[in-house]
Design a protein around this motif. Sequence first.
Motif, mmCIF file in Angstrom:
data_model
loop_
_atom_site.group_PDB
_atom_site.id
_atom_site.type_symbol
_atom_site.label_atom_id
_atom_site.label_comp_id
_atom_site.label_asym_id
_atom_site.label_seq_id
_atom_site.Cartn_x
_atom_site.Cartn_y
_atom_site.Cartn_z
ATOM 1 N N LYS A 196 0.829 -1.208 0.000
ATOM 2 C CA LYS A 196 0.000 0.000 0.000
ATOM 3 C C LYS A 196 0.867 1.264 0.000
ATOM 4 C CE LYS A 196 -4.087 1.930 2.265
ATOM 5 N NZ LYS A 196 -5.094 1.749 3.345
ATOM 6 N N ARG A 197 1.964 1.224 0.729
ATOM 7 C CA ARG A 197 2.843 2.394 0.798
ATOM 8 C C ARG A 197 3.638 2.573 -0.494
ATOM 9 N NH1 ARG A 197 5.430 5.224 5.318
ATOM 10 N NH2 ARG A 197 7.386 6.190 4.610
ATOM 11 N N TYR A 198 4.064 1.453 -1.075
ATOM 12 C CA TYR A 198 4.878 1.511 -2.292
ATOM 13 C C TYR A 198 4.192 0.679 -3.386
ATOM 14 C CZ TYR A 198 8.619 3.078 0.862
ATOM 15 O OH TYR A 198 9.376 3.751 1.792
ATOM 16 N N PRO A 199 3.215 1.247 -4.088
ATOM 17 C CA PRO A 199 2.420 0.462 -5.033
ATOM 18 C C PRO A 199 3.211 -0.104 -6.206
ATOM 19 C CG PRO A 199 1.543 2.698 -4.791
ATOM 20 C CD PRO A 199 2.771 2.635 -3.981
ATOM 21 N N ASP A 200 4.399 0.473 -6.488
ATOM 22 C CA ASP A 200 5.091 0.108 -7.722
ATOM 23 C C ASP A 200 6.433 -0.595 -7.523
ATOM 24 O OD1 ASP A 200 3.052 1.313 -9.296
ATOM 25 O OD2 ASP A 200 3.927 3.287 -8.880
ATOM 26 N N ILE A 201 6.859 -0.825 -6.297
ATOM 27 C CA ILE A 201 8.160 -1.460 -6.119
ATOM 28 C C ILE A 201 8.042 -2.975 -6.280
ATOM 29 C CG2 ILE A 201 8.900 0.363 -4.534
ATOM 30 C CD1 ILE A 201 8.677 -1.763 -2.268
ATOM 31 N N ALA A 202 9.187 -3.615 -6.482
ATOM 32 C CA ALA A 202 9.239 -5.078 -6.563
ATOM 33 C C ALA A 202 9.367 -5.646 -5.149
ATOM 34 C CB ALA A 202 10.410 -5.519 -7.426
ATOM 35 N N ILE A 203 8.522 -6.604 -4.824
ATOM 36 C CA ILE A 203 8.497 -7.209 -3.489
ATOM 37 C C ILE A 203 8.783 -8.701 -3.607
ATOM 38 C CG2 ILE A 203 7.085 -7.693 -1.448
ATOM 39 C CD1 ILE A 203 5.493 -5.182 -2.031
ATOM 40 N N MET A 204 9.539 -9.207 -2.638
ATOM 41 C CA MET A 204 9.803 -10.639 -2.546
ATOM 42 C C MET A 204 9.181 -11.184 -1.269
ATOM 43 S SD MET A 204 13.451 -12.710 -2.217
ATOM 44 C CE MET A 204 13.750 -12.925 -3.969
ATOM 45 N N MET A 205 8.756 -12.447 -1.317
ATOM 46 C CA MET A 205 8.288 -13.139 -0.118
ATOM 47 C C MET A 205 9.042 -14.462 -0.005
ATOM 48 S SD MET A 205 4.473 -14.620 0.903
ATOM 49 C CE MET A 205 3.713 -13.024 1.239
ATOM 50 N N GLY A 206 9.699 -14.676 1.119
ATOM 51 C CA GLY A 206 10.356 -15.950 1.378
ATOM 52 C C GLY A 206 9.351 -16.915 1.979
ATOM 53 N N ILE A 207 8.959 -17.953 1.228
ATOM 54 C CA ILE A 207 7.862 -18.810 1.665
ATOM 55 C C ILE A 207 8.326 -20.084 2.360
ATOM 56 C CG2 ILE A 207 6.294 -17.894 -0.065
ATOM 57 C CD1 ILE A 207 6.829 -20.263 -1.821
ATOM 58 N N GLY A 208 9.618 -20.312 2.438
ATOM 59 C CA GLY A 208 10.130 -21.513 3.084
ATOM 60 C C GLY A 208 9.796 -21.596 4.559
ATOM 61 N N ASN A 209 9.607 -20.448 5.217
ATOM 62 C CA ASN A 209 9.243 -20.467 6.631
ATOM 63 C C ASN A 209 7.881 -21.119 6.874
ATOM 64 O OD1 ASN A 209 11.556 -19.368 7.666
ATOM 65 N ND2 ASN A 209 10.743 -17.295 7.889
ATOM 66 N N LEU A 210 7.075 -21.194 5.835
ATOM 67 C CA LEU A 210 5.791 -21.884 5.952
ATOM 68 C C LEU A 210 5.883 -23.316 5.434
ATOM 69 C CD1 LEU A 210 2.714 -20.926 6.661
ATOM 70 C CD2 LEU A 210 4.586 -19.346 6.970
ATOM 71 N N THR A 211 6.406 -23.475 4.227
ATOM 72 C CA THR A 211 6.427 -24.812 3.630
ATOM 73 C C THR A 211 7.365 -25.762 4.373
ATOM 74 O OG1 THR A 211 8.094 -24.044 2.039
ATOM 75 C CG2 THR A 211 5.784 -23.999 1.339
ATOM 76 N N GLU A 212 8.512 -25.270 4.803
ATOM 77 C CA GLU A 212 9.489 -26.134 5.468
ATOM 78 C C GLU A 212 9.148 -26.388 6.934
ATOM 79 O OE1 GLU A 212 12.135 -27.685 4.334
ATOM 80 O OE2 GLU A 212 12.367 -26.837 2.328
ATOM 81 N N LEU A 213 8.572 -25.389 7.597
ATOM 82 C CA LEU A 213 8.430 -25.437 9.049
ATOM 83 C C LEU A 213 7.027 -25.776 9.512
ATOM 84 C CD1 LEU A 213 10.664 -22.335 9.918
ATOM 85 C CD2 LEU A 213 11.329 -24.737 9.660
ATOM 86 N N THR A 214 6.217 -26.318 8.617
ATOM 87 C CA THR A 214 4.872 -26.754 8.971
ATOM 88 C C THR A 214 4.689 -28.188 8.497
ATOM 89 O OG1 THR A 214 4.066 -24.490 8.582
ATOM 90 C CG2 THR A 214 2.411 -26.220 8.805
ATOM 91 N N ASP A 215 4.313 -29.078 9.385
ATOM 92 C CA ASP A 215 4.075 -30.469 8.998
ATOM 93 C C ASP A 215 2.694 -30.597 8.369
ATOM 94 O OD1 ASP A 215 6.521 -31.389 9.728
ATOM 95 O OD2 ASP A 215 5.878 -32.374 11.568
ATOM 96 N N ALA A 216 2.623 -30.159 7.131
ATOM 97 C CA ALA A 216 1.397 -30.243 6.344
ATOM 98 C C ALA A 216 1.811 -30.342 4.888
ATOM 99 C CB ALA A 216 0.505 -29.019 6.572
ATOM 100 N N ASP A 217 0.947 -30.907 4.056
ATOM 101 C CA ASP A 217 1.273 -31.018 2.647
ATOM 102 C C ASP A 217 1.525 -29.641 2.050
ATOM 103 O OD1 ASP A 217 1.037 -33.782 2.614
ATOM 104 O OD2 ASP A 217 -1.109 -33.716 2.206
ATOM 105 N N THR A 218 2.661 -29.489 1.403
ATOM 106 C CA THR A 218 3.081 -28.167 0.939
ATOM 107 C C THR A 218 2.264 -27.666 -0.250
ATOM 108 O OG1 THR A 218 4.819 -29.261 -0.357
ATOM 109 C CG2 THR A 218 5.423 -28.384 1.800
ATOM 110 N N ALA A 219 1.603 -28.551 -0.983
ATOM 111 C CA ALA A 219 0.803 -28.092 -2.121
ATOM 112 C C ALA A 219 -0.302 -27.146 -1.664
ATOM 113 C CB ALA A 219 0.206 -29.287 -2.867
ATOM 114 N N GLY A 220 -0.972 -27.497 -0.577
ATOM 115 C CA GLY A 220 -2.022 -26.623 -0.064
ATOM 116 C C GLY A 220 -1.472 -25.326 0.494
#
Length: 465
Positions: free
Chosen positions: A261-285
Amino acid sequence: MSANILFLTGKLAENSLNKVLAGIQPADFEYQVAQLGISVAALMTPEFIARRLSDARGADRIVIPGLCRGDLAPLVEKYGVPVERGPEDLKDLPQYFGHGGKAPDLSRYATRIFAEIVEATELTVEQIVARAERYRAQGANVIDLGCLPNTPFPHMEDAIRALQSLGMQVSVDSLNSDDLLRAGHAGADYLLSLTEKTLWIADEVPSTPVLIPAKAGSLPSLYRAIDGMQKKGRAFLADPILDPIPFGLAESIVRYHRLRKRYPDIAIMMGIGNLTELTDADTAGINAMLFGIIAELRINAVLTTAVSPHASNAVAEADVARRVMFAAEEDRRLPRDYSNGLLGLHDRRPFPYTPEEIEEFAAQVKDSNFRIQVSENGVHIYNRDGLHCDIDPFRLYPLLDVDDDASHAFYLGVELARAQIAWQLKKRYAQDEELHWGCNTVAPDPRGRVEHREAALKKKKAAKP
């Protein structure tokens, strides 16, 4: 002008195909059905089709059964129109055509995938290249080399050059300034990660930096780093960091929303390994949910990992998820009926045929070959001698009279076990096909199983007086 599509099928499926096509509404195409005189449509080959079908019958496009194997190029050349495989089961034609006349377009995406080789310092250059090739095949756009704390990485430069020589973009992930400087001087495309305190590194090397807060969760710190890079006129990505469950996940998602919202036009990255790696659940969902958020927030890149065994296909799942969510966002539709790639454990339509429809099929069979189908009632197996249904293959087997043919018994045992698993998990079953586990499936060519079955049947017939 609407398209005219010619559908090819076999004897047993002809009636079902006509019913399904008649029920596709709205449909922006006209159609014809050609029954080519084979009982099981899946056993068609391009050579068989070329012999049985003289011309395209005025169609603009030909759709053959999805399980038909072989090179379609000779058919395209013979008929002069596009020839394509439809879905593996004809009951999926409405979804295949998007409930109308156009198949979903999953060729586009807006989010780039950075696939991290976490233990790059412990691998040889050859091992790094092999891992990177696998990630690239699964959809990665950038290969990220992870640097472990207090661990030397003497072959970093060689690894960067080796990957780039193969046309790959490379990022290096470290909080150590010396590592980042080395990576930048070696030509790394991206550096993960800089803070407001280490922006000076961007003045020393041309690599594009990924900015993170100097203090965990501090958006003001990240804002200052962003403003600093904008003053330099340099490209960058910003990552407020996604926190794991239960250590601030919800609040971290709020941070991404505030950043966009503050920077509508910048490039943003999200590191998703903290969810997929650190949760004992099927990663597809997990990937499906994350990429839904990513699409809504227009996040430009993700950093994903495939370290834990349960997350071993996280890169491939991310590739499917970004394409599905992009298409859904573009179409302003719910992300349904675009792909089965993220349906690993269950299927949305596990039982396409009712017990009554299977009874109709069974009544048409005039030979001794066994057909196996699954409905909500259980596993059905039938030939000209009768139809049987149960949820336990051990109760079905004594009814089949195959004790004198070990090869055929083995084949039926494998197929009945697979059918039972499909019924238990509510998954789609197709005889002679592996069960599909979404994008985690690596299915071998099923022709070997079909040939094994046919050879066993010929052997049995030859043995009879």
